[in-house]
Design a protein around this motif. Structure first.
Motif, PDB file in Angstrom:
ATOM      1  N   UNK A 101     -59.894   1.131 -28.289  1.00  0.00           N
ATOM      2  CA  UNK A 101     -60.793   1.783 -29.258  1.00  0.00           C
ATOM      3  C   UNK A 101     -61.983   0.888 -29.605  1.00  0.00           C
ATOM      4  N   UNK A 102     -62.458   0.176 -28.594  1.00  0.00           N
ATOM      5  CA  UNK A 102     -63.664  -0.613 -28.799  1.00  0.00           C
ATOM      6  C   UNK A 102     -63.470  -1.965 -29.454  1.00  0.00           C
TER       7      UNK A 102
ATOM      8  N   UNK B 155     -58.848   9.980 -33.719  1.00  0.00           N
ATOM      9  CA  UNK B 155     -59.223   9.794 -32.306  1.00  0.00           C
ATOM     10  C   UNK B 155     -58.369  10.691 -31.413  1.00  0.00           C
TER      11      UNK B 155
ATOM     12  N   UNK C  12     -56.498  -2.369 -37.346  1.00  0.00           N
ATOM     13  CA  UNK C  12     -57.758  -2.145 -36.640  1.00  0.00           C
ATOM     14  C   UNK C  12     -58.880  -2.967 -37.287  1.00  0.00           C
ATOM     15  N   UNK C  13     -58.905  -2.989 -38.613  1.00  0.00           N
ATOM     16  CA  UNK C  13     -59.961  -3.731 -39.313  1.00  0.00           C
ATOM     17  C   UNK C  13     -59.924  -5.209 -38.925  1.00  0.00           C
TER      18      UNK C  13
ATOM     19  N   UNK D 276     -61.296  -5.444 -35.543  1.00  0.00           N
ATOM     20  CA  UNK D 276     -62.745  -5.233 -35.604  1.00  0.00           C
ATOM     21  C   UNK D 276     -63.441  -6.510 -36.080  1.00  0.00           C
ATOM     22  N   UNK D 277     -62.855  -7.165 -37.070  1.00  0.00           N
ATOM     23  CA  UNK D 277     -63.400  -8.464 -37.495  1.00  0.00           C
ATOM     24  C   UNK D 277     -63.461  -9.409 -36.301  1.00  0.00           C
TER      25      UNK D 277
ATOM     26  N   UNK E  30     -66.324  -8.281 -33.954  1.00  0.00           N
ATOM     27  CA  UNK E  30     -67.673  -8.526 -34.481  1.00  0.00           C
ATOM     28  C   UNK E  30     -67.984 -10.019 -34.494  1.00  0.00           C
TER      29      UNK E  30
END
Lengths: 313, 313
Positions: free
Chosen positions: B42-43, B80, B96-97, B100-101, B104
């Motif tokens: 999921x990216x 999704x 996920x967060x 994502x951290x 990024x």
């Protein structure tokens, strides 16, 4: 065939469109939506106006805010905030998932028009929604002291300060219209300009090369609904942005901005006194109560715009 | 200075480490964790073993699953899935967060070791956690019919089928150790090999150039805890993977795999009969109840390993 094309920004446009889809036969409406507010947040491509229009027409928008999804949760941004990230753009978890879908599909080679269609279909929105362009079109707001910020930074982060010196639509001016936009305008029997911010919502759409030309060539009437009522916007910073580019904050100022593009304008009752001066610009005027406090009110405003279209044929 | 370095995979390692941090003085432990399972979902960059170790030592892991965060929600993957994405890897919203951290921060130029440290500190984990490498090190499982799948596809998507023909650690074999790994091993008074899958968890760590060399040069004893008890793994597909590479599924098979790397091994009581044969390989053996059903049990197993280290000095 989509006989009616609406040029749309965010909240005001979405409220108007929820009336227009009820005032028109199914499949006869297509919205062309501003993407000048698009920006990457938290690694995903966020399209604020496309999402507001989609969520509103799906009946899923957060009614208190006018954007975002009703009953969304905020686990993701809360955790990112705890990890030290800037989270002034409060994107809900389901809202993020839609933006992530957009991002993953774009990365896989799909176009923004295609992805926008996937999202509106997944939420059972019955009308076509088109981005104005598939190219990046960031709108920048120029502030005092030579500062220049992305529109969402201006609006959501900085709270829309009033020291606007100008608006930079240069990205939109060198973008290509999205597939379907020029075709939809060419086929349209009527074009509606939603009651959106004329500077940063409708302005970018009209700035995309080919859009204004398609409007100029059309035979169909173009009718706008004024987003300024009684000298102030219903919502948002249109007053600061209009003042910032030297335009009077009134329905007359809106009419001057749209002169040469629209044939008629729907004014609110409170602005009825401006009708004569606006007509002297060459625009046909209709007057009604334009406050869209509920769906019935939205239907009434949409009908007023469509009646003005009929008068102009 | 971190006198004890532990080589770690996922669930088994995390359960062992929650005991080791209680059996050792504060600041005397550092975990070097497998990144062969890392994959983009999921990216975002997901590091399953780093997260399992971090969440477990933070007291935040989902106790039923052994991975993921307790009381996490699944709005993101559910949305999704509704949009047609493959969602066999069920990543929670807060999980996920964190990923994502990581993503990024990596995109902004930080290293995986730095980001891993940020995440463990944000969750108040008191020990250093190091990825084995900052380079991509995907482990592939080779199956019948010439099929070859990423380890997470093998495990989480396909349910760990038993037609394993081989394991491809070639990415790990050409990766650089993460900053701090070789230094930690060089400074260590003791090295513990956690009860993790010897093929796909410890195997990739030992495959990274420089790691096995640092172990070979060390003066410190190296002690493993067998992840195989009574001829079967406590959890996970170690049996299928060991068989797939032609190794007997027993504590003896584990000892043979680790021969030349470890000096001693802790066996479960049920495998006490294998001690003589394992000792004949040149390994010192300790025997205890290795089932880590609660934190006290984890402390007991960690103490057994540390006592074997002391015997080997």
């Amino acid at each position: 065939m989509t006989p009616v094309v609406a040029l749309a920004g965010g909240v005001g446009a979405a409220r108007f469109l929820r009336g227009a889809i009820r005032a028109l036969p199914t499949d006869s409406l297509c919205a062309v939506v501003n993407t000048g507010d698009d920006r990457e947040f938290y690694g995903v491509h966020v399209s604020p106006d496309l999402d507001i229009v989609t969520y509103t027409l799906a009946g899923r928008v957060d009614p208190a805010k006018g954007y975002g999804l009703r009953d969304d949760t905020y686990a993701l941004v809360d955790r990112l905030a705890a990890l030290g990230h800037e989270t002034w753009f409060r994107l809900g978890d389901r809202d993020y998932a839609n933006a992530l879908h957009r991002t993953l599909r774009l990365r896989a080679g799909a176009g923004l028009a295609q992805v926008t269609d996937e999202l509106r279909r997944s939420l059972d929105v019955p009308i076509r929604i088109l981005p104005m362009s598939e190219d990046p079109c960031p709108t920048y707001v120029e502030l005092s002291g030579g500062r220049r910020v992305h529109f969402e930074e201006y609006l959501a982060r900085d709270g829309a300060p009033d020291d606007v010196r100008g608006v930079d639509l240069s990205a939109a001016r060198s973008a290509a219209p999205a597939p379907g936009v020029v075709e939809a305008l060419g086929e349209a029997d009527a074009v509606l300009v939603c009651p959106s911010n004329p500077v940063v919502s409708i302005g970018p759409i009209l700035a995309v090369p080919g859009v204004a030309e398609a409007l100029a060539e059309r035979r169909a009437p173009v009718v706008a609904v004024s987003p300024i009522v009684g000298g102030a916007p219903i919502k948002g910073p249109a007053d600061r942005l209009m003042r910032g580019i030297g335009v009077e904050v009134s329905a007359l100022g809106v009419a001057r901005l749209y002169r040469g593009v629209v044939d008629g304008i729907v004014l609110d009752e409170r602005d009825a006194a401006l009708a004569t001066e606006i007509e002297s610009l060459g625009l046909r005027v209709a007057v009604t109560d334009t406050l869209m406090t509920d769906v019935d009110a939205s239907v009434r405003v949409a009908r007023a715009a469509l009646e003005l279209v009929d008068e102009l044929r």
